[in-house]
Every structure is written in structure tokens, then in C-alpha cells.
Design a protein around this motif. Sequence first.
Motif, short mmCIF file in Angstrom:
data_model
loop_
_atom_site.label_atom_id
_atom_site.label_comp_id
_atom_site.label_asym_id
_atom_site.label_seq_id
_atom_site.Cartn_x
_atom_site.Cartn_y
_atom_site.Cartn_z
N PRO A 16 8.80 9.67 8.36
CA PRO A 16 9.27 10.52 7.04
C PRO A 16 8.59 9.68 6.15
O PRO A 16 8.44 8.51 5.98
CB PRO A 16 10.68 10.13 7.00
N ILE A 17 8.01 10.39 4.75
CA ILE A 17 7.30 9.60 3.90
C ILE A 17 7.86 10.30 2.37
O ILE A 17 8.33 11.31 2.09
CB ILE A 17 5.71 10.14 3.75
N ASP A 18 7.97 8.98 1.55
CA ASP A 18 8.28 9.47 0.25
C ASP A 18 6.76 9.35 -0.59
O ASP A 18 6.36 8.40 -0.66
CB ASP A 18 9.25 8.23 -0.41
N ALA A 19 6.29 10.46 -1.03
CA ALA A 19 4.98 10.71 -1.50
C ALA A 19 4.79 9.80 -2.79
O ALA A 19 3.79 9.24 -3.09
CB ALA A 19 4.54 11.92 -1.75
N ASN A 20 5.97 9.65 -3.41
CA ASN A 20 6.01 8.98 -4.55
C ASN A 20 5.95 7.40 -4.42
O ASN A 20 4.91 6.75 -5.27
CB ASN A 20 7.35 9.04 -5.61
N ARG A 21 6.57 7.04 -3.42
CA ARG A 21 6.43 5.71 -3.12
C ARG A 21 4.91 5.32 -2.40
O ARG A 21 4.33 4.27 -2.90
CB ARG A 21 7.43 5.25 -1.84
#
Length: 871
Positions: free
Chosen positions: A572-577
Motif C-alpha cells: 500500500p502506498i500513499d502517493a502524497n507521502r
Amino acid sequence: MDAANLEPPLFLTGGGELAGLIARYDWSSTELGPIDQWPDHVKVATALMLRSQVPIVMLWGEPGFMVYNDAYSHFSGLRHPQLLGSEVRKGWPEVADFNDQVMTVCLAGGHLRFEDQELVLHRNNRAEQVWMNLDYSPLLDLNGRPVGVMAIVVETTAKVQALRKVHSERERMAQLFQQAPSFMTMLRGSAHLIELANPNYLQLVGHRDVIGKTVAQALPDAVEQGYLQWLDEVYASGQAHTARSARYATQTEPGGPIRTRYLDFVFQPLRNEAGQVDGIFVEGIDVTDRVQAELKRDSLATLGERLAALSTPGELAQAASEILGQALKASRAGYGSIDERGETLTVDRDWTAPGVATLVGAARWRDHGASIDRLQQGELIAIADVRLDARTASTAGALELQSARSLVHVPIMENGRLAAVCFVHCDRVREWEAHELDLIREVGQRTRVSVERARGHIALLESEARLREANETLEHKVEQRTAELMEIESHFRQAQKMEAIGQLTGGLAHDFNNLLGTISNSLQILKMRLAQGRTDGLERYIGMSEDSIRRAASLTHRLLAFSRRQTLDPKPIDANRLVQGMEDMIRRTMGPLIDIEVVGAGGLWLTKADASQLENSLLNLCINARDAMPQGGRLTIETANKWLDERAAGERDLPHGQYVSLCVTDTGTGMSADVIERIFDPFYTTKPLGMGTGMGLSMVYGFVRQSGGQVRVYSEVGMGTTMCLYLPRYTGPGIDDEEAPRPAPMQTGDGETVLVVEDEWGIRIMIEEVLTDSGYRVLTAETGPAAMKLLDSAARIDLLITDVGLPGGMNGRQVADAARIRRAGLKVLFITGYADNAAVGNGHLDPGMAVLTKPFEISALSSRVKALLSP
């Protein structure tokens, strides 16, 4: 006397409701006269009529006074009881003319009979279309003279309407049968007599006269191909037979051309009332276009794989000929170069079916039945029968000896000149279809490109060899050129990852110098203050050093991730982070002439992908954007939540649903439509030679597609470019917030023995002191062979701690594997400057093994050792 108070006459007894009505009716106003004065023939006829269950009405006298039974009253609807005693022409005015004819004929002694007679009656205060069976007979008096008419009325409206509906359904079914998009035929009996066939079936069999004939009589070509055997099996077993992509070679006349079709069909047995099979229904669709498209796709895919694996012109020509010949079921296929002046064809290799002679060698092209003039004009030559075609009739005998009753010659043009010919021969009459000609043409073009590339490559190698042999004084330049070629080849193997690392080098060097400066200055201040005896505030400088070390480790891990040296998997990836973590690196890479704006969407959804590949993809897009803005400009990185409906998803070749978009927009030179169309092709680049591998966007596209997403390009020349990555939304467990590492308490041992293998003196001494202070017995070795001597000894060893990169011919993994052979189950802790698991076997660790990445905290080392030694 009032008729209502009279007793009913005896002849009306048992006559139902109408008997009472007849008895009470005042008949004196009619020609019949009072009921007690009726003649015997009237009474007898009335008694018989009243007891009948069939609707009957008697019409007395020329006016046709109506006397009827209960069944007729039901038929009359709301006209009853007013019809009783009325004149028939007035009682049924809507059919007065019809009844007038009846009275005229029957009173003259005639009879009338009508079956399913259609009339429009007003029985229930509205017009009704009805059908009836009508029987009209004369009623005779005692002298045999007609004095009335007896009418038997049986309504058949329901039957007629039902029959008409059945007839309509049959007509509709027949129409559907005729207009069905599939082909259909009805076979009857064990001999499979063709009873019915729709237009599509007749088209399939070449519009032959098949109705009324058996399959064996009408379609001998189908019998030869086993279709009659399938029909026999279905008829005998009663089980349906279904086929997909079945080949049917139809020959409408003996010796004529054979046309190959591919069919999906079913043979469905038909049963009679006794449950026995008495026929077969055949239905199917012609899927020739689908099969041909699949054949072309598979053949070209196989061709591409084969051509990519071969290097010599002969091998390439042989592979192409084999694929073409087998795909088209030909007798021969080949590829040859043309000498236009000598009109000769030189065939290095060809493919032939068993028993067919090869054409390898040089021969006059006109001897093979082709007009060199037409070929020189780029005209494809396809001949179904060399005997009948004027271009080959004179050489037909020689061609047939070469198994070429039919043929195709495809010219391969180069700069307006006939350079080569791709040819296919067949030993029977054959109508060449458009898809076959397209396949031959495509294979020929691809083969030409591959052959010429191979020849060019060989010529280049030969030229380099001659150059090296001819002039020894140029040896240095030749070596330099070879090194350049090897470097280019290495760039292609390493692809865009290494290009990205090259872009980062300057920024990383700057960061490391800053970090080293912080560590150096902190240590100098510590040394100075300790010399002065000042111990207050030392933790601040120690913390600054530790923080710089952690930042340096983070930069090292990021660099290794970009070089694909660590184990990668989707998470899982938070693209903003992710963008935030790369922002500093991107700003350094872009340089001072480019303004950077990051627009992160609020409430951004998670996506699931390989983080390092997504980082590399983002960096790649940014570098391409920078190169498109040599004079500077603006770079915008934007994230967003996207809900794609079916239309929007279809435009992007994606399933509809929720996606996370990551877009990079520049104000650079932009791209034309032709460039956009090829931008994701491997090795395609618009950059100058040496400035790009042409693999970057191809790798980005491959990664995003494998992650279930899509890449879309929006660009106009002179207006800039936007590249958007669409990745599916991830709805599983979220990402745990990262916490700043906190020092763990030191763990102590229980006297276990630890073997430490480390070539770096400072690290080896530090580990030895920490473990000794923690209660462990420590053995040390500087190289792999030195460690093996200790492992071969009788010394107790509970844990092996080894660096991965060791001098002396054995690396840390080899030492660990050898140690476990000698000491089964030995616990192993790898310490490495590489990223996590990548350096110890592509991320594969056996049970009882662990990895600790340099630099590491002392407490982390003691915790990891304690965990491995715990039972």
C-alpha cells in the motif's frame, strides 16, 4: 286468457330455460299462431331442438321467426331474450343480407354449410369479429313442403384465432430461420436428407443445389472431412455434438478452388413423439475472421520471438519461411534477394513440406512464373491456378513439377527498388484470401528488416575486424570504440534505472558532503569539550551525529532502490507521502531554471504498487520533463482521486472504478501525434545519441500496466506535456504511520559464543566490544577462509555474524552456507552495506537467518543477537 298462467305444453317438458320462455311468449302475433295451435311438425322440431346441447335456432316462415334453445341463448349474448320470436333479418340486422340468402335457399329446399365463416356480430353492444361453423337445413311440414329453416350454429372463434396464431408463429419462425445471422439446416432421417436450409447455410456451401439431397450426395467435401461421421454419431447416440473453430474446406465443384472456412457449430438431435431421433438440427456461425486474426497475431508473435533470438540472415529467412509455410499449410515458403539487372532470385533458405524440393540457390526469376516488371512496380502477385492464369500458363508445367499449382509472390521494396521477394507455393488450386496475403506481406517486410539489420551488423563486425587487422597503430582507437559499444550495450541492459542514477549523482554527492560535514564538526566539538572537561550539552552533538548517520543511511537505501538492488514487492502506498519524500531529490535534479509545484490531493486514496518502481517512474517522468525545458520552465506534480465511469475507463483502456492519478506536467517543447504514438515503444527515443536509452517510458508503461493501471499522454507541440499514471485504488488495511526510531535497551547474553567475520577493523572491534560487554564469548575472523578454520574446529559457536562482502575468495553468504553444512541449524546474522535482503540471495533467507543493514544502532545489534539466540 293470459299465456303466463297456462301450464307449459307437454312437448316443452325438459327443454330448459328456453322452454319456459317459449311457453310464456305470445306467439299469436306471428305466423306460427298461439302455441296450443302449433302443428305437430312444429312441436316435434321444437322438442328435439330444446333437448340438444348444440346451439340451434329455427326460423319459421318467410320472415324467419326465431325459436332457439338454451345453447343458442348463450351464443346470442345480450341479444337474448329479445331475439325470441323476432324476425331473423331484424334480430340480426348486421348480417341481414347473409340471413336473407339463407332463407331464400332453404325455403326453396336447399341446404347450406359454412366452415369457419367469418361474421361481425353485435352480441354485446359492440362489434365482434367471430367465426362459426353453420349448417342450414329446411324444416318440412307434414306434406313435405319447406316451411322453415333449422340452423346449427357452432362458434369456432377460439379455434380460428389459435390456428391463426400458430400459423403466424410458424411464419415468424420461418422468417427468423431465413433471416438468422447464423447458418441453419434441418436434416431428416438416418441418411441426413437436407429438408431446409437458410441463406447463410447456402452461402457457406457455395449455393449448391442441396435441398432434397442427402449430405453424402450434396456435400462430398464435407464427407471427406469427417462431418458425415459426426452426424452419424449424433443420430445414433442422441447426444449433441459441439465444435469450435472447426476447419471446413469447401470445394463447390470438382477440381475447383478450395476455400477454407472456420466454424463454431452444434449438431442437435431432433426427436419424434415416441422420443426417437429422426433428424438433426444444424446451427452455427462462421468465425473465419476471428480465427484468421488469431492466426495472424500468433504467427507474427512467434515470428517476433524467433527473429529476436537469431542473428544470421540465413537463420532469419529460415525461421520466417517455416512460420509462414506452417501457418498457411503451404507446400513451400521462402525469402530471397533480387538482382534486378540479372533478374535472378537468390534463396538462402526456404521451408518445404515433406516430399517437396527446395529452391535454395540462384535462379532466373521469370522461370518461377512471375512478371519481373509487375514486381518492380510493387505489385503483389497472387495466382489461384497457374494453368489458367495468363501470366503463368506458359510455364505451368514446370511450376507444377515444383509443387506450385498456386502461388503468391510479395515484392519487398526499398527506396523504390525491388530488393527481395517473399514467396509461398501450394500444390493445389487455391483462392488466396485477403488475410493470407496480408500475413505474407507482413512477414516479408519484417524479415527484410531483420535480415538487413543482421547483414548490417555482420558487415559492421567484419569492418571492425578488418580495421583492427589493417592498422595496428589504430589499436587504441579500436579498443576505445569497442569499449563505447560495450558501454552502450550495458546501458541497454541496465535500462532507465542507471540513467536515473546518473541524474541523481550530483545531488547525492552534495548531500553526503553536508552529512559528513555535520558528523565531522560534531566530533571535533565533542573532542574539544572533552579536552576542556566540559560535559554539559554533549548529547546535542551526539544527537546531531546520529541524525546525520540515519539520513545518510536513508539516502543509501534510496540509491540502492533505484539501482534495483533490493527485493521489490507491491505494498500500500500513499502517493502524497511518496512525492513528498522525493521532492528534495527532484528539486536538485531539475536545477535552478525550473520552478517546481507539488499539488497533493486532500483525502487521497491509497494504491498498491512497488514503491521503488513508482519512485523511479516519477523520477523518470521528471527527468524527461526537464530535458524538454532546456531554457527552463515550470514542472507540476499533481495527485488526485479519479472515479472512472465506463466511458472514461474505456477511453483509457481500463475497467471502470476508482483510481489514484499521479501526473507530471511541463511547459516544454511538447510532442507531435507521431511521437506520442511511439513513445512507449522499447528503444524509441527523440533524444540525441547517448542521451537516452529509449527504455525509460517503456519501463514505466510496463510497470504501470502490470500494476493494473494505465499511462496517458496529453501533449501539443510548443504547449508542453502532461504524463498521467492511473493506479487502482487500494481499499485494504492502511499504512502505519512511521515513528522516529527510539533507542532500544541493551540486551545481555548468557555466555553464548558468537563468531564475528568482518574485514573492516573498526566495525569488527566495535561489535566484539559490544557483545563482550553484553555477556557473550566472541571469536573474530577477518576473511572467509579464516572463519572456516574456526568453524572446522571443535570450538563452540552458537551464532555466526558475518559481513556479506568479504575478501579472500568467499563472501558472507558462502561462509554461512558452508557453516550450516558443518553445523546444522547454526543461527546466522548478515550485516551488509547493501539494501536489506538483496545481497544475500535475492531476498531469500532460510529459517534462523536475519539481516542487519549498515549503519546500525548498537542497541539494534544486541536486540537482533538476543532474538536469534532465544529458543
